[in-house]
Design a protein around this motif. Structure first.
Motif, mmCIF file in Angstrom:
data_model
loop_
_atom_site.group_PDB
_atom_site.id
_atom_site.type_symbol
_atom_site.label_atom_id
_atom_site.label_comp_id
_atom_site.label_asym_id
_atom_site.label_seq_id
_atom_site.Cartn_x
_atom_site.Cartn_y
_atom_site.Cartn_z
ATOM 1 N N GLY A 1 24.356 -4.417 -9.384
ATOM 2 C CA GLY A 1 23.030 -4.562 -8.866
ATOM 3 C C GLY A 1 22.141 -5.122 -9.837
ATOM 4 N N LYS A 2 20.912 -5.185 -9.033
ATOM 5 C CA LYS A 2 19.678 -5.861 -9.693
ATOM 6 C C LYS A 2 19.184 -4.603 -10.521
ATOM 7 N N LYS A 3 18.881 -5.214 -11.788
ATOM 8 C CA LYS A 3 18.242 -4.042 -12.766
ATOM 9 C C LYS A 3 16.922 -4.460 -13.679
ATOM 10 N N ILE A 4 16.462 -3.643 -13.798
ATOM 11 C CA ILE A 4 15.381 -3.861 -14.819
ATOM 12 C C ILE A 4 15.701 -3.519 -16.035
ATOM 13 N N ILE A 5 15.232 -4.369 -17.088
ATOM 14 C CA ILE A 5 15.614 -4.221 -18.571
ATOM 15 C C ILE A 5 14.431 -3.636 -19.432
ATOM 16 N N GLN A 6 14.677 -2.601 -20.054
ATOM 17 C CA GLN A 6 13.593 -2.055 -20.890
ATOM 18 C C GLN A 6 14.113 -2.019 -22.391
ATOM 19 N N VAL A 7 13.593 -2.538 -23.353
ATOM 20 C CA VAL A 7 13.865 -2.419 -24.497
ATOM 21 C C VAL A 7 12.994 -1.587 -25.471
ATOM 22 N N ARG A 8 13.201 -0.872 -26.310
ATOM 23 C CA ARG A 8 12.251 0.236 -27.116
ATOM 24 C C ARG A 8 12.828 0.288 -28.328
ATOM 25 N N ALA A 9 11.888 -0.020 -29.308
ATOM 26 C CA ALA A 9 12.080 0.300 -30.730
ATOM 27 C C ALA A 9 10.946 0.378 -31.634
ATOM 28 N N LYS B 1 6.411 -2.140 -19.193
ATOM 29 C CA LYS B 1 6.091 -2.755 -18.111
ATOM 30 C C LYS B 1 7.074 -4.004 -18.063
ATOM 31 N N SER B 2 8.211 -3.996 -18.005
ATOM 32 C CA SER B 2 9.331 -5.100 -18.233
ATOM 33 C C SER B 2 9.161 -6.020 -17.186
ATOM 34 N N GLU B 3 9.219 -7.278 -17.605
ATOM 35 C CA GLU B 3 9.371 -8.442 -16.645
ATOM 36 C C GLU B 3 10.968 -9.059 -16.544
ATOM 37 N N LEU B 4 11.762 -8.327 -17.299
ATOM 38 C CA LEU B 4 13.235 -8.708 -17.544
ATOM 39 C C LEU B 4 13.928 -8.139 -16.585
ATOM 40 N N THR B 5 14.735 -9.115 -15.803
ATOM 41 C CA THR B 5 15.722 -8.578 -14.709
ATOM 42 C C THR B 5 16.899 -9.177 -14.850
ATOM 43 N N ILE B 6 17.997 -8.507 -14.459
ATOM 44 C CA ILE B 6 19.385 -9.097 -14.689
ATOM 45 C C ILE B 6 19.960 -8.624 -13.282
ATOM 46 N N GLU B 7 21.100 -9.161 -12.657
ATOM 47 C CA GLU B 7 21.779 -9.094 -11.799
ATOM 48 C C GLU B 7 23.318 -8.520 -12.387
ATOM 49 N N VAL B 8 23.780 -7.288 -12.305
ATOM 50 C CA VAL B 8 24.996 -7.018 -12.942
ATOM 51 C C VAL B 8 26.153 -7.072 -11.833
ATOM 52 N N ALA B 9 27.187 -7.950 -12.205
ATOM 53 C CA ALA B 9 28.207 -7.968 -11.488
ATOM 54 C C ALA B 9 29.560 -7.694 -11.867
ATOM 55 N N ALA B 10 30.570 -7.624 -11.068
ATOM 56 C CA ALA B 10 32.044 -7.064 -11.732
ATOM 57 C C ALA B 10 32.500 -7.901 -12.589
ATOM 58 N N ASP B 11 32.318 -9.284 -12.714
ATOM 59 C CA ASP B 11 33.244 -10.042 -13.648
ATOM 60 C C ASP B 11 32.188 -10.328 -14.896
ATOM 61 N N GLN B 12 31.131 -9.813 -15.033
ATOM 62 C CA GLN B 12 30.250 -9.835 -16.133
ATOM 63 C C GLN B 12 30.844 -9.411 -17.476
ATOM 64 N N GLN B 13 30.750 -10.098 -18.604
ATOM 65 C CA GLN B 13 31.238 -9.741 -19.622
ATOM 66 C C GLN B 13 30.178 -9.256 -20.919
ATOM 67 N N GLY B 14 29.943 -10.106 -21.699
ATOM 68 C CA GLY B 14 28.678 -10.030 -22.785
ATOM 69 C C GLY B 14 27.278 -10.347 -22.082
ATOM 70 N N LEU B 15 26.222 -9.522 -22.696
ATOM 71 C CA LEU B 15 25.180 -9.913 -22.040
ATOM 72 C C LEU B 15 24.007 -9.927 -23.491
ATOM 73 N N ASN B 16 23.482 -11.134 -23.930
ATOM 74 C CA ASN B 16 22.354 -11.055 -24.826
ATOM 75 C C ASN B 16 21.294 -11.151 -24.557
ATOM 76 N N PHE B 17 20.148 -10.568 -25.009
ATOM 77 C CA PHE B 17 18.905 -10.496 -24.954
ATOM 78 C C PHE B 17 18.079 -10.989 -26.412
ATOM 79 N N ASP B 18 17.326 -12.126 -26.173
ATOM 80 C CA ASP B 18 16.679 -12.570 -27.074
ATOM 81 C C ASP B 18 15.000 -12.615 -26.797
ATOM 82 N N LEU B 19 14.479 -11.495 -27.133
ATOM 83 C CA LEU B 19 12.907 -10.946 -26.809
ATOM 84 C C LEU B 19 12.240 -12.028 -27.659
ATOM 85 N N GLU B 20 11.046 -12.297 -26.989
ATOM 86 C CA GLU B 20 10.003 -13.387 -27.823
ATOM 87 C C GLU B 20 8.852 -12.238 -27.861
#
Length: 128
Positions: A70-78, A108-127
């Motif tokens: 399904g549709k997800k909001i991605i939050q990255v913390r460091a 206040k993430s603006e980053l979203t993805i749609e997770v599907a069954a056939d998805q493999q790797g997923l990289n995030f390059d944050l600016e």
């Protein structure tokens, strides 16, 4: 009549046994400003308020997470050290740390993805 009631109860039990929602394993890299995030966390929150969220550690820029489709909001913390020492308790000093990932990628993430069954790797390059 009791035969029909038993059948109805059995049917209700079988239909109600949907179990846990399916989840998929995603793995990938997370970079910030072109460099791997040395240590942090990635959270994938379901768009639906009541929906599940998943969390995984980021180590040396890599993560692995089990997440429902399904549709997800991605939050990255460091966090990183600022180079300053602050007083935590009387006469006890610790390294000061700061959240250095911009809010548009975490709280206040603006980053979203749609997770599907056939998805493999997923990289995030944050600016910045």
């Amino acid at each position: 009549m009791s035969k029909y009631l038993s059948l109805a109860l059995l049917l209700a039990a079988v239909v109600g046994c949907g179990g846990e929602p399916a989840s998929y394993r995603l793995e990938g890299q997370v970079t910030y400003d072109g460099k791997p995030i040395p240590e942090g966390a990635i959270v994938m929150k379901d768009f639906a308020v009541e929906g599940p969220s998943a969390r995984a550690e980021i180590i040396n820029g890599e993560y692995a997470i089990d997440v429902t489709p399904g549709k997800k909001i991605i939050q990255v913390r460091a966090l990183r050290k600022t180079g300053r020492r602050i007083e935590a308790n009387p006469r006890e000093y610790v390294d000061e740390v700061e959240e250095y990932i911009p809010k548009k990628h975490n709280f206040k993430s603006e980053l979203t993805i749609e997770v599907a069954a056939d998805q493999q790797g997923l990289n995030f390059d944050l600016e910045k």
